[in-house]
Design a protein around this motif. Structure first.
Motif, mmCIF file in Angstrom:
data_model
loop_
_atom_site.group_PDB
_atom_site.id
_atom_site.type_symbol
_atom_site.label_atom_id
_atom_site.label_comp_id
_atom_site.label_asym_id
_atom_site.label_seq_id
_atom_site.Cartn_x
_atom_site.Cartn_y
_atom_site.Cartn_z
ATOM 1 N N ASN A 101 0.835 -1.205 0.000
ATOM 2 C CA ASN A 101 0.000 0.000 0.000
ATOM 3 C C ASN A 101 0.866 1.251 0.000
ATOM 4 O OD1 ASN A 101 -1.998 -1.899 2.136
ATOM 5 N ND2 ASN A 101 -2.679 -1.263 0.112
ATOM 6 N N ASP A 102 1.824 1.277 -0.924
ATOM 7 C CA ASP A 102 2.775 2.383 -1.019
ATOM 8 C C ASP A 102 2.803 2.939 -2.440
ATOM 9 O OD1 ASP A 102 4.639 4.143 0.046
ATOM 10 O OD2 ASP A 102 6.352 2.842 -0.404
ATOM 11 N N ALA A 103 1.614 3.043 -3.040
ATOM 12 C CA ALA A 103 1.533 3.523 -4.412
ATOM 13 C C ALA A 103 2.071 4.936 -4.546
ATOM 14 C CB ALA A 103 0.088 3.468 -4.900
ATOM 15 N N GLY A 104 1.862 5.766 -3.519
ATOM 16 C CA GLY A 104 2.293 7.153 -3.589
ATOM 17 C C GLY A 104 3.790 7.294 -3.762
ATOM 18 N N SER A 105 4.552 6.485 -3.043
ATOM 19 C CA SER A 105 6.013 6.560 -3.152
ATOM 20 C C SER A 105 6.472 6.176 -4.555
ATOM 21 C CB SER A 105 6.670 5.645 -2.113
ATOM 22 O OG SER A 105 6.383 6.088 -0.812
ATOM 23 N N TYR A 106 5.893 5.093 -5.087
ATOM 24 C CA TYR A 106 6.293 4.653 -6.416
ATOM 25 C C TYR A 106 5.929 5.696 -7.469
ATOM 26 C CZ TYR A 106 6.947 1.852 -10.576
ATOM 27 O OH TYR A 106 7.399 1.408 -11.799
ATOM 28 N N LEU A 107 4.690 6.172 -7.442
ATOM 29 C CA LEU A 107 4.247 7.139 -8.437
ATOM 30 C C LEU A 107 5.000 8.462 -8.306
ATOM 31 C CD1 LEU A 107 0.435 6.392 -8.247
ATOM 32 C CD2 LEU A 107 1.922 5.949 -10.217
ATOM 33 N N GLY A 108 5.342 8.822 -7.075
ATOM 34 C CA GLY A 108 6.138 10.031 -6.873
ATOM 35 C C GLY A 108 7.502 9.910 -7.514
ATOM 36 N N SER A 109 8.109 8.743 -7.403
ATOM 37 C CA SER A 109 9.435 8.531 -8.000
ATOM 38 C C SER A 109 9.390 8.557 -9.522
ATOM 39 C CB SER A 109 10.016 7.191 -7.524
ATOM 40 O OG SER A 109 9.326 6.095 -8.119
ATOM 41 N N ARG A 110 8.197 8.324 -10.065
ATOM 42 C CA ARG A 110 8.038 8.320 -11.524
ATOM 43 C C ARG A 110 7.472 9.641 -12.039
ATOM 44 N NH1 ARG A 110 10.814 5.752 -14.281
ATOM 45 N NH2 ARG A 110 9.255 5.391 -15.928
ATOM 46 N N GLY A 111 7.307 10.616 -11.160
ATOM 47 C CA GLY A 111 6.803 11.921 -11.579
ATOM 48 C C GLY A 111 5.355 11.904 -12.024
ATOM 49 N N ALA A 112 4.562 10.950 -11.499
ATOM 50 C CA ALA A 112 3.182 10.783 -11.961
ATOM 51 C C ALA A 112 2.141 11.378 -11.022
ATOM 52 C CB ALA A 112 2.888 9.286 -12.159
ATOM 53 N N LEU A 113 2.555 11.861 -9.853
ATOM 54 C CA LEU A 113 1.585 12.381 -8.899
ATOM 55 C C LEU A 113 1.074 13.753 -9.321
ATOM 56 C CD1 LEU A 113 3.123 11.455 -5.417
ATOM 57 C CD2 LEU A 113 1.262 10.310 -6.640
ATOM 58 N N LEU A 114 -0.218 13.976 -9.093
ATOM 59 C CA LEU A 114 -0.850 15.268 -9.361
ATOM 60 C C LEU A 114 -1.096 15.985 -8.045
ATOM 61 C CD1 LEU A 114 -3.507 14.213 -12.035
ATOM 62 C CD2 LEU A 114 -1.372 15.468 -12.441
ATOM 63 N N HIS A 115 -0.629 17.232 -7.959
ATOM 64 C CA HIS A 115 -0.821 18.051 -6.767
ATOM 65 C C HIS A 115 -1.630 19.296 -7.136
ATOM 66 C CE1 HIS A 115 2.714 15.657 -5.506
ATOM 67 N NE2 HIS A 115 2.221 15.819 -4.291
ATOM 68 N N SER A 116 -2.704 19.512 -6.419
ATOM 69 C CA SER A 116 -3.538 20.688 -6.662
ATOM 70 C C SER A 116 -3.716 21.536 -5.418
ATOM 71 C CB SER A 116 -4.927 20.244 -7.143
ATOM 72 O OG SER A 116 -5.591 19.510 -6.122
ATOM 73 N N GLY A 117 -3.348 21.010 -4.241
ATOM 74 C CA GLY A 117 -3.707 21.656 -2.997
ATOM 75 C C GLY A 117 -5.197 21.485 -2.766
ATOM 76 N N ARG A 118 -5.685 22.020 -1.654
ATOM 77 C CA ARG A 118 -7.124 21.935 -1.372
ATOM 78 C C ARG A 118 -7.907 22.650 -2.472
ATOM 79 N NH1 ARG A 118 -5.117 22.147 3.957
ATOM 80 N NH2 ARG A 118 -6.047 20.569 5.334
ATOM 81 N N THR A 119 -8.896 21.982 -3.022
ATOM 82 C CA THR A 119 -9.639 22.543 -4.144
ATOM 83 C C THR A 119 -10.847 23.363 -3.713
ATOM 84 O OG1 THR A 119 -11.058 20.599 -4.357
ATOM 85 C CG2 THR A 119 -8.973 20.589 -5.585
ATOM 86 N N GLY A 120 -11.307 23.178 -2.483
ATOM 87 C CA GLY A 120 -12.493 23.893 -2.018
ATOM 88 C C GLY A 120 -13.785 23.151 -2.251
ATOM 89 N N THR A 121 -13.701 21.981 -2.890
ATOM 90 C CA THR A 121 -14.895 21.166 -3.070
ATOM 91 C C THR A 121 -14.580 19.725 -2.704
ATOM 92 O OG1 THR A 121 -16.719 20.635 -4.573
ATOM 93 C CG2 THR A 121 -14.487 20.569 -5.499
ATOM 94 N N ASN A 122 -15.584 18.848 -2.802
ATOM 95 C CA ASN A 122 -15.382 17.446 -2.457
ATOM 96 C C ASN A 122 -16.580 16.659 -2.972
ATOM 97 O OD1 ASN A 122 -14.283 15.144 -1.303
ATOM 98 N ND2 ASN A 122 -15.242 15.499 0.681
ATOM 99 N N VAL A 123 -16.481 16.139 -4.192
ATOM 100 C CA VAL A 123 -17.592 15.395 -4.788
ATOM 101 C C VAL A 123 -17.126 14.015 -5.244
ATOM 102 C CG1 VAL A 123 -18.956 17.391 -5.461
ATOM 103 C CG2 VAL A 123 -17.195 16.543 -7.015
#
Length: 442
Positions: free
Chosen positions: A410-432
């Motif tokens: 359950n460490d997908a974030g570390s792998y995807l981060g190392s591959r430059g695949a993570l998307l960062h937006s910060g808090r968007t102000g919504t949640n749907v």
């Protein structure tokens, strides 16, 4: 919208996926929803909420009482619409905000002392309401943790313990809420009950599959059809051993020794209405419009996708393969959209990431050439991580064994981060809920 967009948008397909995500998140903004669904008459005396009208002259006070990740945006939009007609109130958010009503900051996804203090303040203000009070209740995703008012005899730490166990179990949001409603003074219609004879208007931003108002933030203003028996069944189903106080309360409730949450037949709901202003389809339809503007055919896989994130990732692989091979379910070039909320069952040890990242990584292991998949949580925070999700293609995974090992931990974030695949937006102000965009271009 997304950091390092120019790096992620390395092909027209990648760029289109990002555009679709951005459009979906923008359409789900609370301010956009209020402008679309609420209006004030020319004389300023009548409030229209999705076709239901409220004569403001019938009320001495208008209060704003609510909470959730998008409640701040709703409260701000209500202020812009009603101005000084709002006499006060309070909202519980996951971050500070500059509003004209009280702002309390609580913890998410696990409640903290701020969650308790904020929820108790809402209940205090609600108890002061009377038949000449109009309560506008912005209730949004994240409210289940942010609005934490443990019942007498249950401590915050005990509530946190059972919440953490539920989050790690893979239980669905409605299953988790069945337990939380029966340990809370505010959930499961508790806020509506506290408002007494006041008129209550729930304004909801839904983050749940199917947009059931009773599930959004555990339904503070909505009748509760779940029972203590349902809560007990959830704990048993997932093998959760809750703290003694919660265990004993639920047992007493099953035996009839504790009053149930207000059910759909309760007379108090004659004074309550609830309106879902924004839901998963809002984001999906906006994303669809962008895809069609770019001359791509579109198909909706489902707005109710749920279950294990990794399995859902493999489903998206199958859809991409079929589309590329046969032109079904979407012709090439095409976009397949999906929403809903997948889950991850955590092991004893786990790394970084969240359901959207786990879904994306599982898909990336087998994603065919000519397909791009973007998978995000629309609030900008996937699981407990600071990433919204990920954007992947066939080149994301170089070593399938390494990727599978990351999934097993359950460490997908570390792998995807190392591959430059993570998307960062910060808090968007919504949640749907989650939003996924699969671009198949061949």
């Amino acid at each position: 919208m997304f950091e390092n967009r120019e790096t992620h948008a390395r092909s027209p397909a990648h760029e289109l996926a990002l555009d679709c995500l951005a459009a979906g998140i923008e359409a789900a903004q609370p301010e956009v929803a209020v402008a679309r669904h609420l209006s004030l008459s020319a004389d300023g005396e009548t409030l229209d909420v999705m076709g239901e009208t409220y004569d403001l002259g019938n009320y001495d006070r208008v209060l704003v009482l609510g909470g959730g990740k998008a409640a701040g945006g709703l409260a701000r939009a209500l202020r812009d619409l009603l101005g000084d007609r709002i006499d006060g109130g309070a909202v519980v958010l996951d971050a500070p905000a500059d509003l004209t009503v009280e702002v309390h900051v609580g913890g998410h996804p696990v409640p903290d002392e701020g969650s308790v203090a904020g929820a108790r303040r809402l209940l205090e203000l609600a108890h002061d309401a009377d038949e000449r009070t109009l309560v506008l209740a912005p209730i949004t995703g994240g409210g289940s943790a942010l609005l934490a008012a443990p019942v007498e005899g249950v401590s915050l730490e005990e509530l946190r313990t059972v919440t953490e166990s539920l989050l790690a179990s893979g239980a669905s949001i409605d299953e988790m809420n069945a337990v939380r409603k029966h340990c809370s003074a505010i959930k499961g219609g508790g806020l509506a009950r506290a408002c007494g004879d006041a008129t209550v208007v729930g304004l909801l931003v839904s983050d749940v599959v199917g947009d059931d108002p009773a599930v959004v933030a555990s339904g503070p203003t909505v009748p509760d059809s779940s029972t203590f028996a349902d809560a007990r069944a959830v704990l048993d189903r997932y093998g959760i051993d809750p703290p003694d106080s919660i265990d004993e309360r639920i047992d007493r409730g099953v035996e009839g020794g504790v009053e149930e949450t207000p059910n759909p037949g309760d007379a108090l709901f004659e004074r309550v209405s609830n309106h879902v202003l924004v839901g998963g389809h809002t984001a999906i339809e906006a994303a669809r419009e962008v895809a069609e503007e770019h001359d791509h055919g579109t198909r909706l896989l489902s707005a109710r996708l749920r279950g294990e994130a990794a399995e859902a990732g493999l489903t998206h692989v199958a859809v991409a393969e079929e589309s590329l091979d046969t032109g079904e379910p979407v012709t090439i070039p095409g976009v397949v959209l999906s929403g809903g909320e997948t889950t991850v069952t955590l092991g004893d040890t786990y790394g970084e990431g969240g359901p959207s990242q786990e879904l994306a990584l599982r898909a990336a292991i087998e994603l065919p050439e000519g397909a791009v998949l973007a998978s995000v949580d629309t609030d900008g925070r996937d699981g407990g991580s600071d990433a919204a999700g990920a954007l992947v293609d066939a080149s994301t995974v170089e070593d399938a064994d390494e990727a599978r090992d990351a999934l097993a931990r359950n460490d997908a974030g570390s792998y995807l981060g190392s591959r430059g695949a993570l998307l960062h937006s910060g808090r968007t102000g919504t949640n749907v809920n989650d939003l996924r965009v699969l671009v198949v271009s061949g």
